[in-house]
Design an enzyme around this catalytic site. Structure first.
Site, PDB file in Angstrom:
ATOM      1  CD  GLU A  78      -3.023   1.008   0.232  1.00 36.80           C
ATOM      2  OE1 GLU A  78      -3.151  -0.069  -0.374  1.00 36.80           O
ATOM      3  OE2 GLU A  78      -3.729   2.012   0.026  1.00 36.80           O
ATOM      4  CG  ASP A  79       1.489   2.824   3.332  1.00 35.18           C
ATOM      5  OD1 ASP A  79       0.471   3.082   2.658  1.00 35.18           O
ATOM      6  OD2 ASP A  79       1.463   2.658   4.562  1.00 35.18           O
TER       7      ASP A  79
END
Ligand code: MN
Length: 715
Positions: A78-79
């Site tokens: 996600e990051d």
């Protein structure tokens, strides 16, 4: 990177009771640290602190290596720039699936909702997770985020706290993980009602300070156990803050009025000792009648086992729980206790049927009988036949898993379905036949100028609700079209079943169908067929039987005709099917049997019995089950069509001679054709009506007597 942090962290798995692959965990921690390099949490700490803490929580539940490694990597997809494929390559496809699962759950958009919607959201999370470990990682992730919530904005604090209380704490409860659930609830309460929370915390402090009774009771219990020589651990437990809070609110009580603020728990080795200890406690304190609960003899649906008794001492009421260590593990760790069974800590078969409680916890339907597989793989397919998707606003719609976007549109609102011209899944335009997956955000594109649903949609939608709504639209909006459509499909079907309503009274034939469906006119019936309320295949069997009854009745009513007045329609009857009444009979076109021929009946699909000559080549290879015995009816009044081929030398009045011979015998000619052959011969083909085979022979004999006729044969 962050070598110090990682070295510190690695002590936790190293010291755990579960045996971990420390080297693999180190690699994952280092990879995560590198990937998150430069990122900071809201608290200003390096980001890597978060995954390390999440992993620690899961190690405390003794989750397996894959789960710990996935938790270290849970935010990288996600990051950071890391992809699922890279995780699969560096670690394993299993770990990549877990990380991907957590990532997907993180994308669900939560807004506070009514209870039914929240329940659907929980189910959607479970359905999306596919693997229990994904939920475990998500819960640990949420727990650490809640522990560090103070650094977030006010708005975020509130919405995260609500989400935790409404979605995640109940999930932890379902999975039986009581202490995780309690901590989530207490932290959430702190942000939702800070004043109420502080009051209870203060009250509890005061309560402890002024309550030396608490320590006295505790030492009374330990002493009496020692005196009896029972090996036991005694714990005292204070009700957690959120449950006190709820009790005060729900039952409108003051803090002082809550008598079960704390409970003592006695943990022993063997089940029999539980009952000994119970007797001991009832000697020591005064038992309150009706407050003894034996969950050992009768476990709770989630297999929770324990003895609960409420007793009083100096007018003060409290609860004592007595259980074995094993019962205690299950009560505290819930689904996570599974990993301990798996490592054989209790010396049990890991597929111990006791673990069926996991399924019960998750409200599994009884038709799921693959309990063992569920335990082995941690796969969640509880909702295999359902799909959970949401509207752009975040409302969750539950549909059958085969559903198309059209079903979705009708599930939102009838008008949305009727005005639908297209759909988007996760922002992308899709076809109307597209299926949806758990967690998809589905948007329906509507237009006021839409002409309404298409008739094909009836075949595309999967839910009865959508079908009914589409039919309803056609019923109301398109009567003329429905009548046309219904009439032509009914006529087609009647024709293929050899039913000609003109042969009988149409009114009589259709009256029962009209009555049954509450219709008045034939147009009503056509319209109902057109919009799908009446299915042709359902009314056909009845029409067939009624038709043959009407035909029969008509035949009976007709006067026995004198030889010359011929019943024109009786060209196919005359055969009786043994053992079957009222069935449609027709003479086969291939061998055209006439009375006197040896015959056999063949049950066709959908058009009654077809009668063949016994030696007809078409009957070869037919399943014997579809043949029936038939015989010729005894009657002189029936006529049968048959064909004779007459070969002759041509002359001017040949046909005149043939016709007058037939007329003299009262034979009806149905057809006649003549064809020139070689050498001036002609062939005359006569289609005539006779009663029987012997009658046919007489006719043939008479024709042979005509001059210049060479040959007369049945063709
Ligand atoms: Mn996280």
């Amino acid at each position: 990177m962050y070598d110090q942090l990682i070295t510190e962290f690695l002590k936790v798995p190293a010291e755990s009771n579960a045996r971990y692959d420390i080297e693999k965990i180190r690699q994952a921690a280092e990879f995560a640290a590198l990937s998150h390099e430069g990122q900071l949490r809201k608290s200003g700490e390096p980001y890597i602190i978060h995954p390390l803490e999440v992993a620690k929580i899961l190690i405390s539940y003794e989750m397996d290596d894959a789960c710990i490694i996935a938790s270290l990597l849970h935010d990288v997809i996600e990051d950071t720039a890391v992809t699922k494929e890279e995780v699969a390559r560096r670690f394993s496809p299993e770990i990549a699936e877990l990380v991907d699962g957590v990532t997907k759950l993180g994308r669900i958009n939560y807004t506070s909702k009514e209870e039914q919607q929240v329940e659907n959201l929980r189910k959607m999370l479970l359905a999306m997770a596919k693997d229990i470990r994904v939920i475990m990682i998500k819960l640990a992730d949420r727990l650490h985020n809640m522990r560090t919530l103070e650094y977030q904005t006010e708005e975020k604090k509130r919405s995260k706290a609500m989400e935790t209380l409404e979605v995640y704490a109940p999930l932890a409860h379902r999975l039986g993980i009581q202490n995780l659930k309690s901590e989530l609830e207490d932290i959430a309460l702190k942000y939702i009602d800070p004043i109420g929370y502080d009051e209870i915390v203060n009250d509890l402090e005061v309560f402890h300070e002024n309550n030396e009774r608490f320590d006295r009771i505790k030492s009374m219990i330990t002493e009496s156990l020692e005196k009896e020589g029972i090996q036991a651990t005694t714990e005292s437990r204070i009700k957690h803050i959120y449950s006190i809070y709820r009790k005060m609110f729900n039952q409108n009580k003051e803090f002082d009025e809550i008598y079960d603020l704390y409970a003592f728990r006695i943990i022993v080795d063997k089940t029999t000792e539980c009952y000994n200890v119970l007797g001991l406690m009832h000697d020591l304190f005064t038992a309150i009648p009706g407050r003894l609960k034996d969950y050992i003899a009768t476990p709770k649906p989630n297999m929770y086992q324990s003895l609960h008794t409420t007793v009083s001492f100096e007018g003060y009421l409290f609860e004592i729980q007595i259980r074995t260590r094993e019962m205690h593990e299950i009560a505290e760790l819930g689904i996570a206790a599974h990993w301990k069974y798996k490592t054989g800590r209790f010396g049990k078969d890991p597929l111990d049927e006791k673990l069926s409680w996991v399924r019960k916890l998750l409200e599994v339907q009884s038709d799921m009988n693959d309990g063992d597989d569920f335990i082995k793989t941690f796969k969640i397919d509880l909702f295999a036949d359902q799909v959970f998707v949401s509207t752009p606003k975040g409302d969750i719609i539950t549909l059958h898993s085969d559903s198309t976007v059209i079903d979705f549109a009708y599930a939102i609102h009838t008008q949305v379905g009727n005005k639908m011209i297209g759909a988007k899944i996760n922002g992308r335009i899709v076809e109307l036949t597209s299926r949806m997956h758990n967690g998809d955000v589905v948007e329906i594109i509507t237009s006021e100028s839409s002409g309404g649903p298409s008739r094909d949609w009836l075949n595309l939608v999967k839910t009865n609700e959508a079908k009914a709504k589409i039919r309803n639209w056609f019923k109301k909006e398109k009567r003329e079209e429905n009548i046309f459509f219904g009439k032509s499909s009914l006529e087609r079907e009647l024709k293929s079943n050899l039913i000609n309503p003109a042969n009988v009274s149409e009114q009589e034939l259709f009256a029962p169908v009209l009555t049954r469906y509450g219709l008045e006119t034939m147009d009503d019936l056509y319209a109902a067929i057109g919009y799908g309320a009446v299915s042709i295949s359902k009314i056909m069997p009845r029409l067939k039987t009624d038709y043959s009854k009407l035909i029969r009745k008509q035949a009976e009513q007709e006067q026995p005709a004198p030889q010359i007045v011929r019943p024109r329609k009786k060209t196919t009857g005359g055969v009786v099917v043994d053992d079957i009444d009222n069935c449609l009979v027709r003479l086969a076109g291939c061998c055209v049997p006439v009375p006197g021929d040896e015959i056999v009946g063949f049950i066709t699909r959908g058009s009654g019995v077809s009668v063949h000559q016994a030696n007809c080549p078409h009957l070869k290879g037919i399943e014997p089950g579809r043949l029936v015995k038939v015989h010729w009816e005894d009657t002189e009044n029936e006529y049968f069509a048959t064909t004779l081929t007459v070969d002759a030398l041509n002359r001017i009045d040949l046909l005149a001679d043939i016709s007058s011979a037939l007329a003299n015998m009262h034979i009806m000619t149905r057809g006649l054709s003549m064809q020139m052959m070689a050498h001036g011969d002609v062939r005359v083909v006569l289609n005539i009506e006779v009663h029987s085979l012997s009658h046919l022979e007489i006719v043939a004999k008479r024709l042979r007597k005509i001059k210049d006729i060479l040959k007369v044969e049945r063709s």
